[in-house]
Design a protein around this motif. Structure first.
Motif, mmCIF file in Angstrom:
data_model
loop_
_atom_site.group_PDB
_atom_site.id
_atom_site.type_symbol
_atom_site.label_atom_id
_atom_site.label_comp_id
_atom_site.label_asym_id
_atom_site.label_seq_id
_atom_site.Cartn_x
_atom_site.Cartn_y
_atom_site.Cartn_z
ATOM 1 N N THR A 88 -14.139 6.546 15.027
ATOM 2 C CA THR A 88 -14.873 7.890 14.743
ATOM 3 C C THR A 88 -13.915 8.971 14.977
ATOM 4 O O THR A 88 -14.098 10.122 14.095
ATOM 5 C CB THR A 88 -15.498 8.090 16.245
ATOM 6 O OG1 THR A 88 -14.964 8.093 17.511
ATOM 7 C CG2 THR A 88 -16.915 7.129 16.308
ATOM 8 N N LYS A 128 -12.612 9.103 11.308
ATOM 9 C CA LYS A 128 -13.800 9.692 10.679
ATOM 10 C C LYS A 128 -13.887 11.335 10.807
ATOM 11 O O LYS A 128 -14.267 11.906 9.671
ATOM 12 C CB LYS A 128 -15.052 9.106 11.177
ATOM 13 C CG LYS A 128 -15.179 7.330 10.781
ATOM 14 C CD LYS A 128 -15.767 7.435 8.984
ATOM 15 C CE LYS A 128 -16.143 6.038 8.911
ATOM 16 N NZ LYS A 128 -16.547 6.031 7.255
ATOM 17 N N ALA A 129 -13.486 11.716 12.021
ATOM 18 C CA ALA A 129 -13.433 12.752 12.189
ATOM 19 C C ALA A 129 -12.407 13.782 11.302
ATOM 20 O O ALA A 129 -13.024 14.755 10.706
ATOM 21 C CB ALA A 129 -13.322 13.354 13.608
ATOM 22 N N SER A 160 -11.125 12.478 8.500
ATOM 23 C CA SER A 160 -11.694 12.529 7.255
ATOM 24 C C SER A 160 -12.824 13.535 6.763
ATOM 25 O O SER A 160 -12.864 14.084 5.848
ATOM 26 C CB SER A 160 -12.166 10.885 6.869
ATOM 27 O OG SER A 160 -13.028 11.000 5.720
ATOM 28 N N ALA A 161 -13.735 13.822 7.830
ATOM 29 C CA ALA A 161 -14.679 14.812 7.595
ATOM 30 C C ALA A 161 -14.303 16.112 7.378
ATOM 31 O O ALA A 161 -14.421 17.051 6.046
ATOM 32 C CB ALA A 161 -15.702 14.784 8.742
ATOM 33 N N HIS A 193 -12.473 16.711 4.025
ATOM 34 C CA HIS A 193 -13.424 17.164 2.995
ATOM 35 C C HIS A 193 -14.196 18.443 3.228
ATOM 36 O O HIS A 193 -15.388 18.538 2.653
ATOM 37 C CB HIS A 193 -14.319 16.031 2.851
ATOM 38 C CG HIS A 193 -13.735 14.624 2.283
ATOM 39 N ND1 HIS A 193 -13.363 13.594 3.171
ATOM 40 C CD2 HIS A 193 -13.356 14.583 0.961
ATOM 41 C CE1 HIS A 193 -12.756 12.888 2.346
ATOM 42 N NE2 HIS A 193 -12.673 13.251 0.872
ATOM 43 N N ASN A 231 -15.918 19.182 5.765
ATOM 44 C CA ASN A 231 -17.346 18.998 6.451
ATOM 45 C C ASN A 231 -17.268 19.295 7.920
ATOM 46 O O ASN A 231 -16.850 18.382 8.766
ATOM 47 C CB ASN A 231 -18.085 17.728 6.245
ATOM 48 C CG ASN A 231 -19.605 17.665 6.647
ATOM 49 O OD1 ASN A 231 -20.043 18.257 7.580
ATOM 50 N ND2 ASN A 231 -20.286 16.690 5.935
ATOM 51 N N GLN A 232 -17.710 20.435 8.531
ATOM 52 C CA GLN A 232 -17.313 21.143 9.776
ATOM 53 C C GLN A 232 -18.397 20.267 10.730
ATOM 54 O O GLN A 232 -17.980 20.050 11.770
ATOM 55 C CB GLN A 232 -17.398 22.585 9.657
ATOM 56 C CG GLN A 232 -16.802 23.274 9.067
ATOM 57 C CD GLN A 232 -15.785 24.242 9.582
ATOM 58 O OE1 GLN A 232 -15.612 24.186 10.849
ATOM 59 N NE2 GLN A 232 -15.351 25.131 8.824
ATOM 60 N N GLN A 233 -19.557 20.246 10.397
ATOM 61 C CA GLN A 233 -20.508 19.543 11.285
ATOM 62 C C GLN A 233 -20.143 18.152 11.422
ATOM 63 O O GLN A 233 -20.332 17.493 12.755
ATOM 64 C CB GLN A 233 -21.904 19.426 10.392
ATOM 65 C CG GLN A 233 -23.079 19.372 11.759
ATOM 66 C CD GLN A 233 -22.928 20.155 13.053
ATOM 67 O OE1 GLN A 233 -22.789 21.562 12.753
ATOM 68 N NE2 GLN A 233 -22.940 19.352 14.004
ATOM 69 N N ARG A 234 -19.841 17.335 10.652
ATOM 70 C CA ARG A 234 -19.431 15.932 10.694
ATOM 71 C C ARG A 234 -17.912 15.803 11.688
ATOM 72 O O ARG A 234 -18.073 15.074 12.519
ATOM 73 C CB ARG A 234 -19.022 15.206 9.394
ATOM 74 C CG ARG A 234 -20.326 14.523 8.826
ATOM 75 C CD ARG A 234 -19.944 13.980 7.362
ATOM 76 N NE ARG A 234 -19.250 12.553 7.537
ATOM 77 C CZ ARG A 234 -19.490 11.571 7.459
ATOM 78 N NH1 ARG A 234 -20.864 11.295 7.426
ATOM 79 N NH2 ARG A 234 -18.890 10.380 7.574
ATOM 80 N N LEU A 235 -17.436 16.834 11.374
ATOM 81 C CA LEU A 235 -16.094 16.759 12.295
ATOM 82 C C LEU A 235 -16.518 16.781 13.762
ATOM 83 O O LEU A 235 -15.920 16.094 14.590
ATOM 84 C CB LEU A 235 -15.216 17.999 11.895
ATOM 85 C CG LEU A 235 -14.122 18.317 12.992
ATOM 86 C CD1 LEU A 235 -12.833 17.398 13.156
ATOM 87 C CD2 LEU A 235 -13.555 19.797 12.612
ATOM 88 N N PHE A 265 -18.307 13.567 15.202
ATOM 89 C CA PHE A 265 -17.446 12.247 15.461
ATOM 90 C C PHE A 265 -16.282 12.710 16.493
ATOM 91 O O PHE A 265 -15.924 12.007 17.105
ATOM 92 C CB PHE A 265 -16.708 12.209 13.928
ATOM 93 C CG PHE A 265 -17.300 11.215 13.014
ATOM 94 C CD1 PHE A 265 -17.741 9.967 13.622
ATOM 95 C CD2 PHE A 265 -17.561 11.730 11.679
ATOM 96 C CE1 PHE A 265 -18.515 9.227 12.747
ATOM 97 C CE2 PHE A 265 -18.340 10.877 11.036
ATOM 98 C CZ PHE A 265 -19.072 9.573 11.369
#
Lengths: 207, 112
Positions: A81, A84-85, A87-88, A91, A93-97, A100
């Motif tokens: 996770t 993945k944070a 990686s987010a 790219h 992507n703040q919400q995915r960060l 994760f």
């Protein structure tokens, strides 16, 4: 180039020669190399004490392997996770960060909770303490609590570290261009996972 | 800012780590002797640790010099273990005897 920036550039190059992105990452790697020495010293000392003792208990009979195997699995998941944070945010992507990061923190907290449970059970139900245990050499308990305690302190530090990163991400500090702080925190977290893999093998599995 | 390197398949790394962990648990029960199992377990642990370092910590995509910095503790610890070897092969320590000596009581089999 302005005269000021030319002057700064003359003092130190903006990019570190080893990790092109940032000096901070090189700093984190050197810190981790030093930290690895601490763990290496502890594990080597553990090996020396254990190899020299005739009455060392079989860890498989004293320690709960199923529980710690699950704890190992949990840390591996939290490493995924974390990566993945990173990686987010690479790219953008703040919400995915945030999601994760939160999952990673929860993984760390669950690990700590299970470790607290394990310690409590060992101390109260099995009478394993720092200075004595009913199974054999007293150094079994001493080394167990020192090594898993030192690792647990690292996990605690990691949970605090990642919580600060999460707070900063809520303030929108990170973006696809500025993510090196997240990356450095990730390096620390993966290192804690890496060390646990070794601790799990040496302290729990090898009989 | 350097260009983004191609990301490895993290789920594959996770799956490999999971399988290696299951193999570790299985290795405990192999009938190949205590030392054989220990060597196998250490090899499995080192391969898991390298997977984490190479793919999660992105060492595979960094300059080689950084990898050498990361490997230095492992080399020094190996040297430390070699330095400790004479102590490991010395007289075994028995904690009950040690404590009896500290308490001033001769342990069984002594003072005959």
């Amino acid at each position: 180039m302005s005269p000021v920036s030319a002057h700064v550039h003359a003092i130190e190059p903006a990019e570190s020669p080893l990790t092109p992105e940032s000096w901070g990452k090189l700093g984190m790697w050197i810190f981790l190399a030093g930290d690895a020495m601490s763990f290496g010293g502890l594990l080597a000392g553990y090996g020396a004490l254990r190899a020299g003792a005739t009455d060392w208990p079989n860890p498989l009979e004293v320690l709960g392997i199923n529980l710690t195997a699950f704890m190992t699995f949990l840390l591996i998941c939290s490493s995924v996770t974390m990566v993945k944070a990173l990686s987010a945010i690479r790219h953008g992507n703040q919400q995915r960060l945030r999601n994760f990061l939160l999952l990673t923190i929860l993984g760390g907290l669950t690990f700590l909770g299970l470790q607290a449970y394990e310690w409590t059970h060992l101390i109260t139900a099995q009478q394993v303490t720092f200075t004595s245990n009913p199974y054999g050499n007293y150094l079994f308990g001493t080394t167990f609590f020192v090594i898993t305690g030192f690792h647990g302190a690292h996990v605690t530090g990691g949970v605090i570290y990642l919580s600060l990163i999460l707070l900063n991400s809520l303030r929108g500090r990170y973006s696809a261009e500025h993510y090196s702080t997240v990356e450095n925190a990730g390096l620390y977290w993966h290192f804690v996972d890496l060390v646990w893999i070794l601790v799990f093998t040496f302290v729990y599995l090898i009989k | 800012m350097s260009a983004l390197h191609k990301e490895p398949n993290y789920m594959m790394v996770f799956f490999a780590l999971f399988v290696l962990t299951v193999l570790e648990i299985g290795a405990i029960y192999l009938p190949i002797g205590r030392v054989g199992v220990a060597i196998l377990l250490i090899l499995l642990a080192l391969s898991k640790a390298s997977l984490v370092a190479m793919y999660f910590m992105h060492l595979k995509f960094e300059k080689r010099t950084l990898g050498i910095i990361a490997l230095t503790p492992l080399i020094l610890c190996t040297l430390l273990i070699i330095a400790l070897l004479p102590d490991l092969t010395g007289t075994p320590r028995d904690s009950s005897r040690l404590r009896a000596e500290q308490a001033g009581v001769p342990a069984a089999g002594e003072m005959q």
